[in-house]
Every structure is written in C-alpha cells, then in structure tokens.
Design a protein around this motif. Structure first.
Motif, PDB file in Angstrom:
ATOM      1  N   ILE A 609       1.403  -1.298  -0.193  1.00 56.47           N
ATOM      2  CA  ILE A 609      -0.335   0.120   0.154  1.00 56.47           C
ATOM      3  C   ILE A 609       0.686   0.973   0.081  1.00 56.47           C
ATOM      4  O   ILE A 609       1.605   1.823   1.002  1.00 56.47           O
ATOM      5  CB  ILE A 609      -0.963  -0.108   1.137  1.00 56.47           C
ATOM      6  CG1 ILE A 609      -1.955  -1.098   1.212  1.00 56.47           C
ATOM      7  CG2 ILE A 609      -1.575   0.849   1.030  1.00 56.47           C
ATOM      8  CD1 ILE A 609      -3.121  -1.463   2.633  1.00 56.47           C
ATOM      9  N   LYS A 610       1.005   2.253  -0.910  1.00 55.89           N
ATOM     10  CA  LYS A 610       1.716   2.743  -1.067  1.00 55.89           C
ATOM     11  C   LYS A 610       1.110   4.336  -0.465  1.00 55.89           C
ATOM     12  O   LYS A 610      -0.163   4.411  -0.533  1.00 55.89           O
ATOM     13  CB  LYS A 610       2.130   3.312  -2.349  1.00 55.89           C
ATOM     14  CG  LYS A 610       3.469   2.487  -2.964  1.00 55.89           C
ATOM     15  CD  LYS A 610       3.425   2.586  -4.719  1.00 55.89           C
ATOM     16  CE  LYS A 610       4.403   1.367  -5.229  1.00 55.89           C
ATOM     17  NZ  LYS A 610       5.023   1.418  -6.579  1.00 55.89           N
ATOM     18  N   GLN A 611       1.523   5.298  -0.141  1.00 55.89           N
ATOM     19  CA  GLN A 611       0.870   6.228   0.549  1.00 55.89           C
ATOM     20  C   GLN A 611      -0.001   7.404  -0.351  1.00 55.89           C
ATOM     21  O   GLN A 611      -0.582   8.327  -0.041  1.00 55.89           O
ATOM     22  CB  GLN A 611       2.176   7.249   1.341  1.00 55.89           C
ATOM     23  CG  GLN A 611       2.167   6.436   2.506  1.00 55.89           C
ATOM     24  CD  GLN A 611       3.005   7.229   3.223  1.00 55.89           C
ATOM     25  OE1 GLN A 611       3.488   8.274   3.870  1.00 55.89           O
ATOM     26  NE2 GLN A 611       4.300   6.484   4.139  1.00 55.89           N
ATOM     27  N   ASP A 612       0.699   7.008  -1.844  1.00 57.31           N
ATOM     28  CA  ASP A 612       0.346   7.908  -2.697  1.00 57.31           C
ATOM     29  C   ASP A 612      -0.361   7.420  -3.652  1.00 57.31           C
ATOM     30  O   ASP A 612      -0.554   7.662  -4.916  1.00 57.31           O
ATOM     31  CB  ASP A 612       1.641   8.548  -3.165  1.00 57.31           C
ATOM     32  CG  ASP A 612       2.284   7.727  -4.557  1.00 57.31           C
ATOM     33  OD1 ASP A 612       1.713   6.425  -4.172  1.00 57.31           O
ATOM     34  OD2 ASP A 612       3.311   7.970  -5.056  1.00 57.31           O
ATOM     35  N   ALA A 613      -1.105   6.210  -3.411  1.00 54.37           N
ATOM     36  CA  ALA A 613      -1.999   5.147  -3.878  1.00 54.37           C
ATOM     37  C   ALA A 613      -3.718   6.414  -3.631  1.00 54.37           C
ATOM     38  O   ALA A 613      -3.814   6.849  -2.639  1.00 54.37           O
ATOM     39  CB  ALA A 613      -1.964   3.998  -3.677  1.00 54.37           C
ATOM     40  N   LYS A 614      -4.206   5.927  -4.951  1.00 57.27           N
ATOM     41  CA  LYS A 614      -5.882   6.738  -4.856  1.00 57.27           C
ATOM     42  C   LYS A 614      -6.870   5.918  -4.362  1.00 57.27           C
ATOM     43  O   LYS A 614      -6.540   4.555  -3.773  1.00 57.27           O
ATOM     44  CB  LYS A 614      -6.043   6.900  -6.334  1.00 57.27           C
ATOM     45  CG  LYS A 614      -5.554   7.650  -6.929  1.00 57.27           C
ATOM     46  CD  LYS A 614      -6.051   7.677  -8.463  1.00 57.27           C
ATOM     47  CE  LYS A 614      -5.117   9.287  -9.447  1.00 57.27           C
ATOM     48  NZ  LYS A 614      -5.627   8.833 -10.059  1.00 57.27           N
ATOM     49  N   PHE A 615      -7.529   6.438  -3.134  1.00 59.28           N
ATOM     50  CA  PHE A 615      -8.021   5.721  -2.878  1.00 59.28           C
ATOM     51  C   PHE A 615      -9.577   4.519  -3.674  1.00 59.28           C
ATOM     52  O   PHE A 615      -9.466   3.615  -3.147  1.00 59.28           O
ATOM     53  CB  PHE A 615      -9.400   5.954  -1.728  1.00 59.28           C
ATOM     54  CG  PHE A 615      -9.143   6.704  -0.518  1.00 59.28           C
ATOM     55  CD1 PHE A 615      -8.304   5.654   0.792  1.00 59.28           C
ATOM     56  CD2 PHE A 615      -8.144   7.942  -0.515  1.00 59.28           C
ATOM     57  CE1 PHE A 615      -7.989   6.081   1.593  1.00 59.28           C
ATOM     58  CE2 PHE A 615      -7.766   8.647   0.417  1.00 59.28           C
ATOM     59  CZ  PHE A 615      -8.089   8.082   1.612  1.00 59.28           C
ATOM     60  N   SER A 616     -10.120   5.254  -5.230  1.00 60.34           N
ATOM     61  CA  SER A 616     -10.778   4.171  -5.564  1.00 60.34           C
ATOM     62  C   SER A 616      -9.879   3.313  -6.446  1.00 60.34           C
ATOM     63  O   SER A 616     -10.636   2.217  -6.775  1.00 60.34           O
ATOM     64  CB  SER A 616     -10.611   5.004  -6.861  1.00 60.34           C
ATOM     65  OG  SER A 616      -9.648   5.774  -7.723  1.00 60.34           O
ATOM     66  N   ASP A 617      -8.428   2.663  -6.111  1.00 64.70           N
ATOM     67  CA  ASP A 617      -7.602   2.453  -6.376  1.00 64.70           C
ATOM     68  C   ASP A 617      -7.971   0.658  -5.963  1.00 64.70           C
ATOM     69  O   ASP A 617      -7.635  -0.620  -6.316  1.00 64.70           O
ATOM     70  CB  ASP A 617      -6.186   1.851  -6.465  1.00 64.70           C
ATOM     71  CG  ASP A 617      -5.599   3.232  -7.264  1.00 64.70           C
ATOM     72  OD1 ASP A 617      -6.458   3.644  -8.576  1.00 64.70           O
ATOM     73  OD2 ASP A 617      -4.572   4.001  -7.626  1.00 64.70           O
TER      74      ASP A 617
END
Length: 701
Positions: A609-617
C-alpha cells in the motif's frame, strides 16, 4: 380519529395532536446513535414550525420553492413543517459534504428555481456556498429565528388536497434532475395505506436512521409517525453506517416495533456485528422490519433471521415491500405473517416467462412484496412493447391510484411517457420495473426495464456515470459507453462497457484508463466500479436511432457475448472488517491507521500500500469510508466531518486534511481535491486495435 381525506392534510394532523396530545413525545434524536440529544413533543414541534412559518410568510414566499439543506436532525423536521404551515414548497436536498454534491444541489436549484436556502448556522459558518452559484441566494438559519419576534404575525394557512407541498428529487449530478411533485392528497392516501398494511397504531414505536430528505426516511418513517401518532427515535445515517449495531441497540432500548431499511442495511448487520456484541440485544418487540428501496434478496432475509432469532427477532417481522418516489413512496408490502417465496426456472426468467419449480437447481428464488389492493390502487402488468395488459407473464409494472404524484416538475415530455398510460378509464404510472402477479395477487419484482442503478439504497442514473467516463478519457467517444449494475454476492455492483474506436492513442493502457475512470466515478459519486470491459468497435448494442440499449448490454455481459479487447477489474475484495489503531496522534499515526484499515479490509500486506495511492484503486466505497472514519475518530478522539473523507483522493491527501483539521494552521488550508485531467494521447492516428489477453470466465454469484 375519523376524517375525510379531501382537504385534510398532514399539517392538520400535527396541529390536532399539538392541541389534544400536546405533551406526548413525537420525536427523539440521537446524534451519535446512542445518547439522546433532543426531544420534541407535538406541541413543541408545532410551536417551532409556526415560528419558521411566520418568518417565511414575512418574506413573501408563499407558493415559492425553498431548498432544505440540513444535517440529519430535528431542525430539518421543524423547517419542513414550517414550509407546510406557510404554504411554501419544500425541496429537501443534500448536505454539501463534497464539491460534487454541491454541484447536484446547484442543478436542483436551477431546475426548481428555488428562492431561498433554509439551513442551520453551523453549515452557514462552514461557508459551503463559497464559489458556488448558490451564493447568490438568500440563506436563512432557521434555528436562530426569534420566537418572540414571530409569534404574533403568523397567519394560519389552509392548504388544499391538490396543492403541491414538496418536491422529491432524484439524481442531479451531471444530467438534469427530476423532481416528483408530491401533493397533500398523495401523502395522506399513502399514509392510510402504510398504516393499514403495516398495522401501525399510536402504541407503535418507530426507529430510523434513514436520511430524512429521502422518500422512505421522510414519508414512510417521519411523516408516518406524525400521521399515526407514535413516537419515533431518529439517528443520523452516519451513526448507523459507522456502527450498524446502534440500530439494533436502539430497537432494543426503546422497544421499537417498526423500522424501515434497504436490503444492504440488513446485510451490513450480518457482516459487521460480531457475535460477542449481540448478547445484550432484545429484538422481540419488533413487529415490522421493512425491507425495501432496492432489490430484496431472500438469502439476506433468511440469514438475518437465522443469526438474530436467538436475540428475539421473529421472521414474521420481516416485511418485504415495494415502492418508488413517483408513487409517493409505498405501493405494496407483505400483509400476512408468512413471507412467500417461489422458484422460477432461469431459462424462463431470461425470456420473461414464468415457469415455477420445486427445486433451487437452475432456478431463481423470488420473494413476494405483498398484495396490491389498498384504497383503490390498481396494478397492471403490461407488455412494454405493445402496452397491453398481460397475465401469467413477466412485464412492466404499472400503477394507478391517488398516491401517484402529478409528475416531474417542468418535464412535460417525460411526464407524457411516464405518467399518462391509459388502460380502460384509468391512467397509470409506468414504473420501468419488471415483475408479475401470481394467482394469489402477490407481486414479485424480477428486474428493471428502466436504466436506473440502485446501489446501497442510492439511485444513480447511467447517463451521469457515462458522462464522467467521457470527461475522463478523451479517446472515448460520446454514446459508446453503457453503465448498468449486476448482482454480485447479493449486492448490486457497477459495470461499465466501453466501445473502443479506430483512432485510439498508441499509448492506450487499459489498466491506467480503468483506474482513472474508477477514480473519477468515486470522486464524484463515492461509488466504486466492479468491472470495466473495453469491447471491439461498433459492437455496443444500440437502437436504430442510435440510443444505447443498456439492458441488452447487461444480458450480453452476463452471457459473456462481447468481443472483449481488454478489461479492468479491481484486484481487491472490499469485505468489511475492524482494525486496531495506533496511539500517537501525528501524521505518521494517521497514515498508519489508514494503511492498516486498507490492509485489514482487503487482506493485503501493508508493504503493498503506497501512500500516494488513490482510494479508488482499492475500491473503497462510502460505507468503507464511514468505517475508516470510526477508526480515525478512535485514534484522534475527535469527531471528524464527513467532508474530510469525501474530498481526499489519496492516502497522503487524507492524512494532510485530517491533520490540518486537528491542528489549526497559521494560514487557511483548503482540502486537496485534484480533478482528474483527461489523458493527452501522444498520437491519435488511425491504428489497428491490438487484441489484449483476457479471461473468458466470469463469476458473479
């Protein structure tokens, strides 16, 4: 009390109770779903409504429309009745917890030409109208109107049966919203129907968490309690979503006898309430647990009964029902002690035929939504092509009765198509829903002709979603997208079918495009996409006039008949779960809490889980965000506004937004909302579309 329906209204009913039952409890509000924060007797509600009505009369708003924008609570109830007392047409609407919801409210205001916004001072202080077209409208905080100033200037308004008293709006995100015009008579006829079918009396006790600006929360819960004369205990929807146990605890504490909810709410209780948390429940008082507003799944009914019968729940209480805003709210509901189920063979069902089966093998189990003969209501099943009534077949459900609204505001062409079907001497509402009536008069719902998408009890119009796709991907042409929903594990999920074209960019990446589309839909509607399939050019079903045939697309999708070039699907299973939280309240702790929630919910490693990941992902919808808010509130020991969650696109965005809310900054900080920009293809020259590797199997059971 006996009365004639003609020119007797819900306001007359409240005023009668305010005089003769002045000290009886009418409403009780539990802001957190547990502790009482406000109570109103009939007299107190009448006084508050009169105060607001006097102010509205002084502003010359009679027969004008006003927007009601309130957080869940009793101030909305006071304002709603204040409008009715003053002859002002109420337009209940959303609280602008995100920029996109604010856009919906703008569209509603444009459609109805509302002259004012009624709200509360705390929402005004949030300055939610800033940079909005609504900022030009006068705004009134109803709770600060002086009682003394207004008490002597109110003139009693005598409203008539046929008068429109409020507008019930449907969608309004990007397309033109549709507002159902509800009259006094519509309300009163529907209230008599509800009381009769659900056997309600002054000794009943209501419990609800439904939004009060939606038809089932407003009419089948709030107004029904006022009409019949029983107390109702109200909690905000967020209190239920964050902790579904609160709903059942409230029924236990107040010995609730009547409650309404969509199917997903009962399912959410099954998924999220641990066994050890159920020991103090006593649901034996519950006489009517209405399941309506979206498809009723037999498995949910049976599993809920199985799991909660040890705590007093009776299967007889379960009441499958059917209704829609165009019929005010209620059409049919189970009116006997036993739920009736039937099995219909799948091959027959696909062809809208009725072939009963004794076995569940190769069959679909359907549940009766009750019988139809109340107060002169008539239901006909018609062939949607010939428009002729049919029997012993599946067809479109059409309804006639005095509870059918007058139509949609300023939509003459749609009204002609929807409300003007004539059979014999009567006019019928075409619901767009498919079903049949058996020999015993029981109504069964089998599907929809209309393209309305219903997920988690919310209505979405496919046209709105398709426009989002067009605006997100520049290479997607207009009228080449079909949005619809399918059942996946007893839950409706969003599907998109997108037709590719011969002028695709060389760098077309279905994985990136799918993720961008999903993110845009999530950002605007807090709705996640289950699957996106990209199909070959000129293979999307359309009418001869070029309109998308969404139901035909759905059938082809389910039968795996599309020539699929590529597909996008979230790799995550968004099953709900609780999580433990960290103790230190800083940015790192907030970020860790969010990541841990995603990890536990999706059963994936924190390292992925990357901190710049979008919630929609991660396909986290509004229910998951509510669950996440619970954990963050435990961590921070503060109540966090919903807007903090809906306006955050990535984990880092949410961390910053929450931290800035908790720790005042020296300069104003705005929420980080980054609109998705359409991709700019490097090349748009005509190329042959490559075949992408796909799998042909699909499991939606």
């Amino acid at each position: 009390m006996n009365f004639k329906l003609d020119n007797y209204t819900i306001t007359h009913q409240l005023k009668w109770r305010a005089i003769h039952l002045s000290d009886k409890l009418a409403l009780c509000y539990l802001a957190d779903g547990e502790i009482e924060t406000e109570r109103l007797t009939y007299k107190q509600l009448d006084v508050a409504a009169t105060r607001i009505a006097a102010k509205l009369q002084s502003l010359k708003l009679k027969n004008k429309k006003v927007l009601l924008t309130y957080n869940s609570g009793l101030e909305f109830v006071k304002a709603f009745f204040g409008c009715l007392y003053a002859g002002v047409i109420a337009v209940p609407t959303y609280v602008p917890k995100s920029d996109q919801i604010l856009k919906k409210i703008e569209n509603i205001q444009l459609d109805c030409n509302a002259k004012m916004i009624l709200t509360t001072q705390d929402l005004i202080d949030e300055d939610y109208l800033k940079n909005s077209n609504l900022s030009k409208l006068p705004v009134l905080a109803t709770e600060v109107i002086s009682q003394q100033e207004q008490s002597e200037i109110y003139n009693d308004f005598n409203t008539l049966s046929e008068d429109i008293i409020f507008i019930q709006y449907t969608s309004g995100s990007t397309s033109q919203p549709k507002g159902a015009m509800v009259s006094n008579k519509n309300i009163m006829v529907n209230q008599v129907m509800l009381q009769h079918v659900f056997e309600l009396s002054e000794s009943s006790v209501g419990v609800t968490w439904l939004p009060l600006f939606h038809d089932m929360g407003l009419i089948a819960s709030l107004l029904n309690a006022i009409y019949v004369g029983y107390p109702i205990y109200i909690m905000p929807p967020s209190a239920f979503i964050r902790k579904p146990l609160r709903w059942l605890e409230c029924i236990t504490k107040y010995k609730g006898t009547y409650t309404c909810a969509p199917n997903f709410a009962y399912d959410l209780c099954l998924k999220t309430i641990p066994i050890e948390s159920r020991t103090e429940l006593d649901l034996s008082s519950l006489k009517k647990a209405i399941n309506a507003s979206e498809p009723v799944y037999p498995d949910t009914l049976q599993e809920f009964n199985k799991q909660f019968s040890p705590y007093g729940f009776s299967e007889e209480a379960f009441t499958p029902a059917y209704g829609l805003a165009e019929a005010t709210v209620f059409v049919t509901g189970k009116n006997d002690s036993v739920i009736k189920y039937v099995y219909i063979k799948n091959d027959a069902l696909k062809n809208n035929k009725i072939v009963y089966s004794e076995s569940p093998i190769n069959s679909t189990k359907l549940v009766s939504c009750g019988t139809a003969n109340y107060l002169g209501q008539d239901i006909q099943i018609i062939n949607p092509v010939t428009l002729n009534p049919i029997q012993n077949e599946i067809g479109e459900i059409c309804i006639s009765g005095e509870h059918i609204v007058k139509g949609y505001l300023k939509k003459p062409e749609i009204n002609k198509e929807t409300f003007a079907l004539k059979i014999g001497k009567r006019h019928y509402l075409r619901t767009g829903d498919l079903g049949f009536i058996d020999n015993g008069g029981h109504l069964y719902i089998t599907g929809r002709i209309k393209d309305l998408i219903v997920i988690n009890g919310e209505n979405y119009y496919p046209q709105d979603i398709e426009i989002i796709v067009e605006q997100t991907c520049s290479f997607v042409h207009k009228n080449t997208i079909a949005a619809f929903s399918v059942e996946v594990k007893h839950t409706e999920r969003l599907i998109l079918v997108i037709e590719l074209n011969r002028k695709m960019p060389l760098d077309f990446d279905p994985k990136k495009s799918g993720a961008d589309i999903n993110a845009a839909i999530f950002r605007i509607n807090a709705l996640v996409t289950y699957e996106i399939v990209f199909i070959a050019p000129r293979t999307l079903p359309k009418t001869t006039s070029g309109k998308i045939q969404r139901q035909a697309c759905k059938k082809m999708y389910l039968a795996n008949e599309f020539d699929i070039m590529a597909r996008w699907k979230s790799p995550y299973d968004t099953a709900s779960s609780a999580l433990e939280t960290s103790e230190a309240i800083d940015k790192t702790a907030i970020t860790n809490c969010i990541i841990q929630f995603i990890s536990k919910t999706l059963k994936i490693s924190n390292d992925n889980i990357k901190q710049d990941a979008k919630f929609s992902d991660f396909n986290l919808d509004s229910i998951h965000l509510a669950a996440l808010s619970v954990d963050l509130e435990k961590l921070t020991k503060q109540t966090l506004p919903e807007k903090l969650f809906y306006d955050s696109e990535t984990i880092n965005n949410m961390t910053d937004t929450i931290y800035n809310f908790l720790v005042p900054q020296p300069e104003p900080i705005t929420n980080n909302v980054y609109p998705l920009q359409p991709s700019s293809p490097k090349s748009t020259r005509k190329i042959a579309i490559p075949k992408f590797k796909t799998t042909s199997s699909r499991n939606i059971n």
